[in-house]
Design a protein around this motif. Sequence first.
Motif, PDB file in Angstrom:
ATOM      1  N   ALA A 141      43.538  46.031  33.849  1.00  0.00           N
ATOM      2  CA  ALA A 141      43.503  46.307  35.291  1.00  0.00           C
ATOM      3  C   ALA A 141      42.294  45.693  35.985  1.00  0.00           C
ATOM      4  CB  ALA A 141      43.513  47.816  35.533  1.00  0.00           C
ATOM      5  N   GLY A 142      41.345  45.171  35.222  1.00  0.00           N
ATOM      6  CA  GLY A 142      40.164  44.576  35.824  1.00  0.00           C
ATOM      7  C   GLY A 142      39.067  45.561  36.126  1.00  0.00           C
ATOM      8  N   VAL A 193      34.013  45.741  45.512  1.00  0.00           N
ATOM      9  CA  VAL A 193      34.859  44.547  45.459  1.00  0.00           C
ATOM     10  C   VAL A 193      35.049  43.973  46.855  1.00  0.00           C
ATOM     11  CG1 VAL A 193      37.212  43.737  45.005  1.00  0.00           C
ATOM     12  CG2 VAL A 193      36.029  45.155  43.312  1.00  0.00           C
ATOM     13  N   ARG A 194      35.328  44.837  47.820  1.00  0.00           N
ATOM     14  CA  ARG A 194      35.538  44.371  49.192  1.00  0.00           C
ATOM     15  C   ARG A 194      34.264  43.773  49.782  1.00  0.00           C
ATOM     16  NH1 ARG A 194      39.260  49.510  51.260  1.00  0.00           N
ATOM     17  NH2 ARG A 194      41.241  48.705  50.450  1.00  0.00           N
ATOM     18  N   ALA A 200      36.653  41.253  41.017  1.00  0.00           N
ATOM     19  CA  ALA A 200      37.963  41.752  40.582  1.00  0.00           C
ATOM     20  C   ALA A 200      38.754  40.555  40.078  1.00  0.00           C
ATOM     21  CB  ALA A 200      38.698  42.438  41.720  1.00  0.00           C
ATOM     22  N   PRO A 201      39.112  40.508  38.798  1.00  0.00           N
ATOM     23  CA  PRO A 201      39.847  39.355  38.279  1.00  0.00           C
ATOM     24  C   PRO A 201      41.106  39.074  39.090  1.00  0.00           C
ATOM     25  CG  PRO A 201      39.154  40.799  36.494  1.00  0.00           C
ATOM     26  CD  PRO A 201      38.854  41.527  37.758  1.00  0.00           C
ATOM     27  N   GLU A 202      41.359  37.801  39.330  1.00  0.00           N
ATOM     28  CA  GLU A 202      42.545  37.410  40.105  1.00  0.00           C
ATOM     29  C   GLU A 202      43.809  37.937  39.443  1.00  0.00           C
ATOM     30  OE1 GLU A 202      44.749  33.362  41.813  1.00  0.00           O
ATOM     31  OE2 GLU A 202      42.845  33.223  40.712  1.00  0.00           O
ATOM     32  N   ALA A 207      42.144  44.031  41.952  1.00  0.00           N
ATOM     33  CA  ALA A 207      42.224  43.094  43.075  1.00  0.00           C
ATOM     34  C   ALA A 207      43.390  43.446  43.992  1.00  0.00           C
ATOM     35  CB  ALA A 207      42.373  41.668  42.550  1.00  0.00           C
ATOM     36  N   ALA A 208      44.507  43.858  43.413  1.00  0.00           N
ATOM     37  CA  ALA A 208      45.705  44.140  44.215  1.00  0.00           C
ATOM     38  C   ALA A 208      45.502  45.353  45.113  1.00  0.00           C
ATOM     39  CB  ALA A 208      46.907  44.349  43.298  1.00  0.00           C
TER      40      ALA A 208
END
Length: 406
Positions: A141-142, A193-194, A200-202, A207-208
């Motif tokens: 999930a990163g 992350v934002r 966050a890994p692509e 990331a999602a």
Amino acid sequence: MDSTLALATEGYAWLPDLWRRRQGPLVRTRLLGRRAVVLRGVDAVGFFYDERHVQRRTALPDPVVATLFGHGAVHTLDGAAHRTRKALFTHLLSDADDVSALTDEVTAAWDAAVPDWADRAEVVFFDEASVVLTRAVTRWAGVPEGDEAETRALAADLVAMVDGFATLGPRHWRARRARARQEARLAELVEAVRARDAAAPEGSALAAVAAHRDADGAPLSARVAAVELLNVLRPTVAVSWFAAFAAHALHRWPEHRAELADPAYAHAFADEVRRFYPFAPFVAGHAVDDLTWRGEPIAAGTLVLLDLYGQNHDPALWDEPYTFRPARFTGRATDPDALVPQGGGDPATGHRCPGEPVTRALLAALAGRLAALPYELPDQDLTIPLTRIPTRPRDAIRLHVPKPAA
């Protein structure tokens, strides 16, 4: 007659007992003082998950939302809002490559963990499976991976969220505390992350959820993003329940061990574990209008229950339903609305769990590895109490793994 006490005292057996006493196209009862009807069967699944008939959002009691799903979760939505949010999960959990990647992470985590088991007098398999699954799904999930103690603490919190949703006792309050801890931690991660203070890994779940926009075009709040990230992590770790049931099945019917080397048979075995053993007892919603089911009226606002455990043991659908027989799933397709351990319906548009392919794949992989592992079961209590929801073997499957010969 109100059935609330019967549900508390009978657990998974409550609805099957109602069906045996009151034959008909549906069963009428009361639950928590409210009118309720109970449905089961392939056609009933389609009826129940049709949003023109049943609304799920209003039927989720706060104790379940506050422990299992989280406030603001996809499970609390209906209509366009639900479909848009659900697309986030179907994208992450339904792609064959993503399922394969997560399965590879789980098998790698298993292979790394097993040598340590032989250094201990015994291990609790349910607990160790939860740690393996936690380590794997956080990587996939990163989510930044912690050390061993942090991973075990996260695994315990994720297990607690599932274990405490159907009780108001100590397990429930443990679940609330676990959710509060993890929502706060993951909300901080989403914010980082934002702000580009964390990576966050692509293509990752992290990331999602950080980038997702709802039907109104607005991004998720950091807390709701954390809720939905937990709704990726938590159900994956909930496979620990099925893993413990698979170990129980292999102890009772060891003749299946050799056949589990065949991946096709391993998937059939996984489906039979999911059908045979108790997981979710039922799902509920409210009738959105005055309805009719097979000539029987259902008044608007009535609580509608879909009997999952009873359906998975219904002799009208399954030959010898109380016999454990994985071969029933080999060489033929199974109607997805017949086998409903995690609910039914269309995972893309309805409330069916989009992680079901993940559950099947992970359980098949874990069952195959467990079958190939030399181990012994010390004396223990292997009974599975049907009055406990969610249930599992009482001693959670204690294993002794001998050291390999030099």
